[in-house]
Design an enzyme around this catalytic site. Structure first.
Site, PDB file in Angstrom:
ATOM      1  N   GLY A 319       0.867  -1.316   0.058  1.00  0.00           N
ATOM      2  CA  GLY A 319       0.022   0.029  -0.049  1.00  0.00           C
ATOM      3  C   GLY A 319       0.837   1.386  -0.075  1.00  0.00           C
ATOM      4  N   TRP A 322       2.269   1.711  -3.479  1.00  0.00           N
ATOM      5  CA  TRP A 322       1.264   2.038  -4.343  1.00  0.00           C
ATOM      6  C   TRP A 322       1.543   3.700  -4.530  1.00  0.00           C
ATOM      7  CZ3 TRP A 322      -3.021   4.987  -3.612  1.00  0.00           C
ATOM      8  CH2 TRP A 322      -3.951   5.377  -4.581  1.00  0.00           C
ATOM      9  N   HIS A 323       1.582   4.218  -3.262  1.00  0.00           N
ATOM     10  CA  HIS A 323       1.611   5.787  -3.165  1.00  0.00           C
ATOM     11  C   HIS A 323       2.671   6.448  -4.140  1.00  0.00           C
ATOM     12  CE1 HIS A 323      -1.496   5.250  -0.034  1.00  0.00           C
ATOM     13  NE2 HIS A 323      -1.583   6.369  -0.318  1.00  0.00           N
ATOM     14  N   GLY A 324       3.681   5.637  -4.110  1.00  0.00           N
ATOM     15  CA  GLY A 324       4.942   6.121  -5.091  1.00  0.00           C
ATOM     16  C   GLY A 324       6.134   5.305  -4.801  1.00  0.00           C
ATOM     17  N   PHE A 506      -0.060  10.020  -7.124  1.00  0.00           N
ATOM     18  CA  PHE A 506      -0.191   8.664  -6.652  1.00  0.00           C
ATOM     19  C   PHE A 506      -0.689   7.883  -7.555  1.00  0.00           C
ATOM     20  CE2 PHE A 506      -0.640  10.713  -2.165  1.00  0.00           C
ATOM     21  CZ  PHE A 506       0.786  11.079  -1.984  1.00  0.00           C
TER      22      PHE A 506
END
Lengths: 506, 408
Positions: A319, A322-324, A506
């Site tokens: 997770g 996933w943001h960066g 993102f």
């Protein structure tokens, strides 16, 4: 196109709505849907026309795979479909990161040309993976390609969520009242959109400089003192909160103007009294996706506590990623994974020991502790790199001293005691004393005590579920209309200072 | 619900229309063709806050025959000069601009039509300056090669919409209305509130020291003449020759204390070299065009204006005649410059203020400046000691010490 731009508010939105109602109002529902898909693609292309082909190809591919899976569930095809989606995301989002990491580890001199991240790719990839999985399970109905396109590109949720599920979106477009102008929907939508716009351009954007200057300072190698570091970290915590909360409100408001209800994505997360609860309140649709399509398939909590904790950790690390594509996001995800494990272990311990008492003091202690953990983790989320994050941490833990601006004369005799306690009085660059404490205190009170948009509008969004005192409940009265139009005016007059939403990256 | 929507939209729409109408009418940045009414909006005090946005549009509308170019120093040159009386004049100088940006504004103004005469104040640091964040090529009528571009409506809208519909513009409109009473001495407004400004700054010696501290803190890079953007200077000369513009160039008069500081920071040689380069290019471009070189004046160096005495520290009542601080000269100095450059009569011009440089006299002139410097240093030991202390505090002592020894 940004929601907080002149072209969106004064041209795109009114034209899209009016034409949609005009076409839909005379019964041409398919044409109205086609119009909405076209408008949404235009909305997407306004920013990066180069990637219009990419999103179209992605939809075509996933629709075809979904139809095939619907008629004959074949695990190989599902794996192929999901892998293709992840490969696309991997190429655009993680290729540079992967190359530089391998290069650093192996002492190689690998270099990739910088790949520009297509807008919204993280969001539309996840939505379509969910669709493929459901099609394979036989839970996805057979939709037309046009409907499928709308589910992916509907502009209120295209760029930064909520990550919607086909089951909650597509049946709504089958309702005939969606296609006619409805004053109730419009009143609700305009009001929620205005509240979101205000949060974004008035609150989040005004906090941005405080956060930016502190994080820029640590990136330059400047050590921050305790109060400076806390001001920067809290400012970012509130900036991100109002930015994402504002965006989520605007998305819900926009969809409401079309008579469409988007799932809730943000529910006063800083009111949470545990990290478990925090993730039920922050980016709720991402948590839901990760739970349903990652944590559960990994085994969830069905394979014993050790596997459960490992699954939790893995879910949160992914997770984070996933943001960066950066190690700082991995660190952020890992921290939250660890927080969740501790939280679950603590609950299990309490249960075993038979501690069940709830108290206001206990709640508040838990709320403050949860907020502090979340704020500390945001440091990794925001910092340019690991070194900057660690430098910020040094300041937050007082390793660079405690400096209050000015001579300390305003404290009188207490100043001497503060001095004895190790507080120095001198000039500070990123902390302005009492004024900053007041601002941060007010914001904290607001995020802890104020009703959120859905509570504030509970009579109309979810009747009978709220606890908000009636005095500050929204009602479709003339006074509310004038007050909110004032907020809209105030926000519109700040639009010329363009700023993106943080979640766009993102 | 219907009445809610109606109230919301009409209140918002009405308020937006009011704001748009008010901003258009007050026209604080001169972006719109609104009438200029004395006592209402004729004087635009807020325009200077949006110079980079407003000037390109305004100069197109005004179509001046005389323009003034340069940095914030040249902004102090009043446009109401007898030298060009009867002609429309416009001060197009931009604060913190690079020479390239000034050159592009020059091209733009000429392309807008009507420009005959140009007075260009040259600050040597403008040749090393980075582009200003507010500067944008899209507002200009010509591309860098001098080709005329058509009006760009999208570009105009990007400036006009915030000019109509922003809190900033609304504040500026209100201020414009409020400050019309200051308009009487419009061109000389800085002069008009000089006493208050000097008092609030703590006196002029403090203003000098603050600027000097800033110069030392900046630690100017070791930029060599070879790395400077002198191409823009050459292009400007070539463009002016090609268009038959009556161009007058002058090097700004920095106060002697600032010149001392440049020497201490080892920039003195660069400045001399740069002046030689400007003279050489002016000569070369004139030859190329088959015309006479443009007059290039140097008001810098040590003369009776640049060596003006400073008031004592803490004296907030004594006002210097020729300077604000070491870098920015006063309107009175600007009047002297204009009179000298255009040969108009002025009773106060000292004989030693301003030398027209050409390839014949540049070497001799620069040599004589050295003697003038030695004279200044021996006549102003207190000023030299003050600068010395400033440099020592800023960790520049060793360099300055060696300079002081050599000069002593």
């Amino acid at each position: 196109m940004l929601f907080n731009s002149f072209e969106f508010i004064f041209v795109f939105l009114p034209v899209t709505l009016l034409v949609f109602w005009r076409i839909g109002g005379i019964g041409h529902h398919r044409a109205a849907i086609a119009w909405l898909v076209g408008a949404s693609l235009f909305f997407y292309a306004w920013w990066s026309p180069a990637y219009l082909g990419l999103i179209l190809a992605s939809m075509l591919f996933n629709y075809a795979v979904g139809v095939a899976l619907g008629s004959r569930p074949h695990k190989g095809l599902l794996v192929f479909g999901v892998t293709a989606n992840l490969a696309l995301l991997g190429y655009y989002k993680y290729a540079n990161f992967f190359a530089s990491t391998v290069s650093d580890l192996g002492g190689l001199n690998w270099h990739l040309e910088h790949i520009v991240l297509p807008l919204a790719i993280s969001f539309f990839t996840f939505q379509q993976i969910a669709y493929l999985v459901d099609a394979w399970k036989g839970e996805a109905r057979e939709y037309s390609f046009l409907h499928y396109c709308l589910f992916v590109v509907f502009f209120p949720q295209l760029i930064a969520g909520p990550i919607v599920h086909h089951r909650e979106m597509l049946p709504q477009f089958a309702q005939p009242n969606v296609y006619r102008m409805n004053h109730g929907f419009l009143a609700l939508g305009l009001s929620i959109f205005t509240i979101g716009l205000f949060k974004k351009v008035v609150l989040a954007d005004n906090l941005a400089p405080y956060a930016s200057e502190a994080f820029a300072a640590v990136a330059r190698g400047t050590p921050l003192t305790f109060f400076e570091a806390w001001r920067g970290t809290l400012a970012y915590s509130f900036q991100l909160y109002f930015d994402f909360s504002g965006y989520s409100d605007m998305a819900i408001g926009l969809a409401a103007m079309f008579g469409i209800r988007l799932p809730l994505n943000f529910a006063s997360p800083y009111k949470a009294t545990s990290i478990i609860e925090f993730w039920k309140r922050w980016h709720m649709t991402l948590s839901r996706f990760l739970r349903d399509y990652l944590y559960f398939p990994l085994g969830g909590n069905r394979k014993g506590p050790v596997r459960r904790y490992l699954n939790l950790l893995l879910t949160m690390v992914l997770g984070g990623l996933w943001h960066g594509a950066a190690w700082t996001f991995v660190a952020w995800g890992t921290l939250h994974g660890i927080f969740l494990i501790i939280n679950h272990a603590w609950r299990a311990l309490r249960k075993r020991l038979g501690w069940s008492g709830d108290s206001a003091l206990g709640d508040w202690t838990a709320r403050v502790l949860t907020f502090l953990c979340v704020a500390l983790a945001w440091v990794f989320f925001r910092a340019a790199d690991f070194d900057s994050a660690m430098r910020m941490m040094q300041g937050l833990f007082g390793l660079n001293g405690f400096v209050w601006p000015g001579s300390g004369a305003e404290f009188g005799i207490v100043g001497l005691w503060l001095f004895d306690m190790g507080i120095q009085f001198a000039d500070t660059d990123y902390f302005k004393g009492g004024r900053d404490v007041l601002i941060m205190g007010l914001l904290l009170t607001f995020v802890w005590r104020a009703p959120n948009t859905q509570e504030f509008m509970a009579d109309h969004l979810a009747p009978g579920t709220d606890k908000t005192p009636p005095t500050i409940r929204w009602r479709p009265t003339r006074a509310w209309a004038m007050l909110l139009s004032g907020a809209a005016l105030f926000s519109v007059l700040r639009l010329s200072q363009v700023s993106e939403f943080l979640y766009f990256q993102f | 619900m219907q009445s809610y929507v109606r109230t919301f939209l009409t209140t918002l729409g009405g308020a937006l229309l009011l704001v748009v109408g008010f901003n258009w009418g007050m026209n604080p940045y001169g972006l719109f063709p609104a009438p200029a009414i004395t006592g209402i909006n004729a004087y635009k005090p807020e325009l200077s806050r949006r110079q980079y946005v407003a000037y390109p549009y305004e100069v197109t509308r005004v179509r001046p025959q005389v323009i003034i170019l340069g940095t914030s120093r040249a902004m102090h040159i009043p446009t109401d000069q007898t030298a060009w009386s009867g002609k429309r004049s416009y001060n197009l100088a931009l604060a913190s601009s690079s020479f390239y940006e000034q050159f592009r504004l020059f091209q733009h103004a000429v392309a807008s039509g009507g420009v005959e005469t140009v007075l260009w104040g040259i600050d040597l640091f403008a040749f090393v300056r980075q582009s200003h964040p507010d500067f944008s090529e899209r507002r200009l009528r010509v591309d860098p090669q001098g080709r005329v571009q058509g009006f760009n409506p999208t570009s105009y809208l990007r400036d006009a919409i915030p000019g109509l519909l922003s809190g900033d513009a609304l504040r500026s409109s209100v201020k414009t209305l409020h400050r019309q009473n200051e308009a009487e001495d419009m061109d000389r407004r800085l002069h008009a509130n000089k006493p208050a400004r000097i008092r609030s700054a703590g006196g002029q010696r403090r203003m000098f020291l603050r600027l000097e501290q800033g110069v030392v803190d900046l630690r100017p890079g070791e930029s060599q003449v070879e790395n400077m953007d002198l191409d823009s200077f050459r292009h400007a000369l070539r463009f002016a020759h090609a268009r038959g513009i009556d161009l007058h160039l002058f090097i700004s008069p920095e106060h002697a204390r600032l010149l001392e500081l440049w020497e201490a920071l080892e920039r003195g040689e660069t400045i001399v070299k740069l002046k030689r380069e400007l003279v050489r290019m002016n000569h070369e471009e004139a030859e190329r065009a088959g015309r006479r070189p443009f007059p290039l004046w140097d008001f810098g160096g040590y003369n009776s204006i640049t060596t003006e005495e400073l008031p004592a520290l803490g004296d907030t009542e004594t006002h210097m005649q020729w300077y604000w601080e070491g870098s920015h000269y006063s309107e009175a100095t600007a009047d002297l410059i204009v009179a000298r450059v255009f040969g108009t009569p002025h009773s106060d011009i000292p004989r030693d203020f301003g030398v027209q440089l050409d390839s014949g006299n540049v070497d001799g002139y620069l040599m004589s400046a050295r003697a003038a410097r030695a004279a200044y240093r021996s006549a102003h030991p207190a000023d030299i000691a003050e600068l010395d202390a400033l440099l020592r505090r800023s960790g520049r002592a060793s360099r300055h010490q060696s300079m002081a020894d050599s000069a002593g």
